[in-house]
Design an enzyme around this catalytic site. Sequence first.
Site, PDB file in Angstrom:
ATOM      1  N   SER A 123      21.159  30.166 -11.014  1.00  0.00           N
ATOM      2  CA  SER A 123      20.803  30.752  -9.644  1.00  0.00           C
ATOM      3  C   SER A 123      21.169  29.547  -8.650  1.00  0.00           C
ATOM      4  CB  SER A 123      19.424  31.182  -9.491  1.00  0.00           C
ATOM      5  OG  SER A 123      18.926  31.328  -8.389  1.00  0.00           O
ATOM      6  N   TYR A 147       9.932  29.315 -11.063  1.00  0.00           N
ATOM      7  CA  TYR A 147      11.210  30.036 -11.518  1.00  0.00           C
ATOM      8  C   TYR A 147      12.447  29.276 -11.553  1.00  0.00           C
ATOM      9  CZ  TYR A 147      15.036  33.139 -10.669  1.00  0.00           C
ATOM     10  OH  TYR A 147      16.458  33.714 -11.042  1.00  0.00           O
ATOM     11  N   LYS A 151      15.120  27.754 -14.562  1.00  0.00           N
ATOM     12  CA  LYS A 151      16.529  28.181 -14.390  1.00  0.00           C
ATOM     13  C   LYS A 151      17.245  26.667 -14.808  1.00  0.00           C
ATOM     14  CE  LYS A 151      17.191  32.426 -13.855  1.00  0.00           C
ATOM     15  NZ  LYS A 151      18.023  32.929 -14.860  1.00  0.00           N
TER      16      LYS A 151
HETATM   17  P1  NAD Z   1      16.381  42.371 -13.599  1.00  0.00           P
HETATM   18  O1  NAD Z   1      14.931  42.275 -13.787  1.00  0.00           O
HETATM   19  O2  NAD Z   1      16.755  43.558 -13.074  1.00  0.00           O
HETATM   20  O3  NAD Z   1      17.106  42.183 -15.089  1.00  0.00           O
HETATM   21  C1  NAD Z   1      16.359  41.318 -16.242  1.00  0.00           C
HETATM   22  C2  NAD Z   1      16.249  42.343 -17.375  1.00  0.00           C
HETATM   23  O4  NAD Z   1      15.889  41.591 -18.416  1.00  0.00           O
HETATM   24  C3  NAD Z   1      15.501  43.454 -17.249  1.00  0.00           C
HETATM   25  O5  NAD Z   1      16.009  44.615 -17.429  1.00  0.00           O
HETATM   26  C4  NAD Z   1      14.140  42.978 -18.144  1.00  0.00           C
HETATM   27  O6  NAD Z   1      13.441  44.197 -18.637  1.00  0.00           O
HETATM   28  C5  NAD Z   1      14.756  42.192 -18.899  1.00  0.00           C
HETATM   29  N1  NAD Z   1      14.151  41.220 -19.735  1.00  0.00           N
HETATM   30  C6  NAD Z   1      13.031  40.338 -19.295  1.00  0.00           C
HETATM   31  N2  NAD Z   1      12.562  39.491 -19.973  1.00  0.00           N
HETATM   32  C7  NAD Z   1      12.886  40.111 -21.279  1.00  0.00           C
HETATM   33  C8  NAD Z   1      12.727  39.499 -22.730  1.00  0.00           C
HETATM   34  N3  NAD Z   1      11.944  38.539 -23.034  1.00  0.00           N
HETATM   35  N4  NAD Z   1      13.408  40.159 -23.672  1.00  0.00           N
HETATM   36  C9  NAD Z   1      14.263  41.153 -23.442  1.00  0.00           C
HETATM   37  N5  NAD Z   1      14.547  41.624 -21.997  1.00  0.00           N
HETATM   38  C10 NAD Z   1      13.924  41.049 -20.948  1.00  0.00           C
HETATM   39  O7  NAD Z   1      16.937  40.968 -12.847  1.00  0.00           O
HETATM   40  P2  NAD Z   1      18.547  40.842 -12.299  1.00  0.00           P
HETATM   41  O8  NAD Z   1      18.371  40.984 -10.771  1.00  0.00           O
HETATM   42  O9  NAD Z   1      19.357  41.773 -13.005  1.00  0.00           O
HETATM   43  O10 NAD Z   1      18.765  39.294 -12.750  1.00  0.00           O
HETATM   44  C11 NAD Z   1      19.364  39.178 -13.951  1.00  0.00           C
HETATM   45  C12 NAD Z   1      19.340  37.644 -14.018  1.00  0.00           C
HETATM   46  O11 NAD Z   1      20.065  37.030 -12.963  1.00  0.00           O
HETATM   47  C13 NAD Z   1      18.003  36.677 -14.523  1.00  0.00           C
HETATM   48  O12 NAD Z   1      18.305  36.048 -15.100  1.00  0.00           O
HETATM   49  C14 NAD Z   1      17.939  36.405 -13.003  1.00  0.00           C
HETATM   50  O13 NAD Z   1      16.927  35.310 -13.011  1.00  0.00           O
HETATM   51  C15 NAD Z   1      19.373  36.036 -12.496  1.00  0.00           C
HETATM   52  N6  NAD Z   1      19.168  35.910 -11.269  1.00  0.00           N
HETATM   53  C16 NAD Z   1      19.193  36.938 -10.380  1.00  0.00           C
HETATM   54  C17 NAD Z   1      19.227  36.918  -8.735  1.00  0.00           C
HETATM   55  C18 NAD Z   1      18.789  38.004  -7.955  1.00  0.00           C
HETATM   56  O14 NAD Z   1      18.823  37.935  -6.928  1.00  0.00           O
HETATM   57  N7  NAD Z   1      18.882  39.295  -8.713  1.00  0.00           N
HETATM   58  C19 NAD Z   1      19.680  36.036  -8.265  1.00  0.00           C
HETATM   59  C20 NAD Z   1      19.966  34.768  -9.116  1.00  0.00           C
HETATM   60  C21 NAD Z   1      19.807  34.587 -10.559  1.00  0.00           C
END
Ligand code: NAD
Length: 335
Positions: A123, A147, A151
Amino acid sequence: MNILVTGGAGYIGSHTCVALLEAGHQVTVIDNLCNSNADVLTRVQALTGRSLRFVHGDIRSRDDLARAFAGGIGAVIHFAALKAVGESCAQPLAYFDNNISGTIMLMQAMQAAGVERLVFSSSATVYGQPDHVPVKEDAPLRVTNPYGRTKLVMEDLIRDWCASRPELSAVLLRYFNPVGAHPSGQIGEDPRGIPNNLMPYIAQVASGQRERLHVFGNDYPTPDGTGIRDYLHVMDLADAHVKALDYATTHTGCEAFNLGTGQGHSVLELVRAFEHASGRKIPCTITQRRPGDVAEIWANPARAMQVLGWAAQYDLAAMCADTWRWQRDNPTGYA
Ligand code: NAD
Ligand code: UDP
């Protein structure tokens, strides 16, 4: 190739599953559904006309990971994580456990299964308050909340693991602000409770679920005083993962890439673009700055272009139009 997608039922993971299936890959998803709904995977399969394998499990469980890796996996795309900044300040240990321990368990399972390629969701939060914009990958890394720290630690762990054997390959993708939805309106972001992020909040105001947007400060040193971010369409992000996977398949070592459009937009610009896309008025109230927010940050995505051959294609109008279609057609998300 059979790709294991951790967190594949989530917002970015589900769109990436569509892109992977359309690119001809086989997909196995492991997700514990702590922040998602399995219905999304039915929609992914309907959209692509292809099936995927779903393992309902946790990446911190050796047994669940063994089930996921059974059947032969060629590479892993690792999305599974907790991602709410405020929650991470209140419950840092849950974030350390889920994100950091989960990533260690995943790498152990990859090693046991002989899987050598990893694409990781990092991120822009790893840059904290940058000294200069646009931000390049070699900018200082400094995080401001638990958080973000997870990362940064996960990036370091993956880099160290990758350096341990010459055949390993990892791509660290530093996303700026993912927004938007699949243009079909069938899959999109489905936040639980009150959205933390700007775009889903605006979408819920437009659909009448929330009364007004609270704009967190209009006294920043930016042209209209509101915060500036680099919003990026989730379809572009999904495409970047397919390209990163191709890169990881043909190269070894660990590389980091910024994923953004390279353009910043203010809160008020986003509000206006959404009003235009939806034909709805977004009532706004200016409130205090949100603690920890930076005034402005946007990416220099040149390296992703040069090395991965990736550049964002969708503009702000498309991001708003696709978010609105998803919100309008699915006002209660997947529920
Ligand atoms: P999200 O919460 O929609 O998706 C994450 C998924 O991981 C969910 O379906 C959740 O159920 C699953 N999960 C979490 N912990 C778990 C575990 N221990 N075992 C199995 N499944 C698990 O989030 P997103 O927005 O799709 O983000 C995906 C990734 O991208 C994350 O790592 C997040 O930190 C990163 N990210 C997101 C953003 C954003 O703005 N959405 C920005 C930068 C980075
Ligand atoms: N923001 C806002 N009201 C909200 C949510 C966000 O004014 O209800 C602002 C926030 O201060 C920032 C921008 O919108 O300037 C993007 O915030 P978001 O949480 O989506 O992304 P991040 O700050 O994590 O980059």
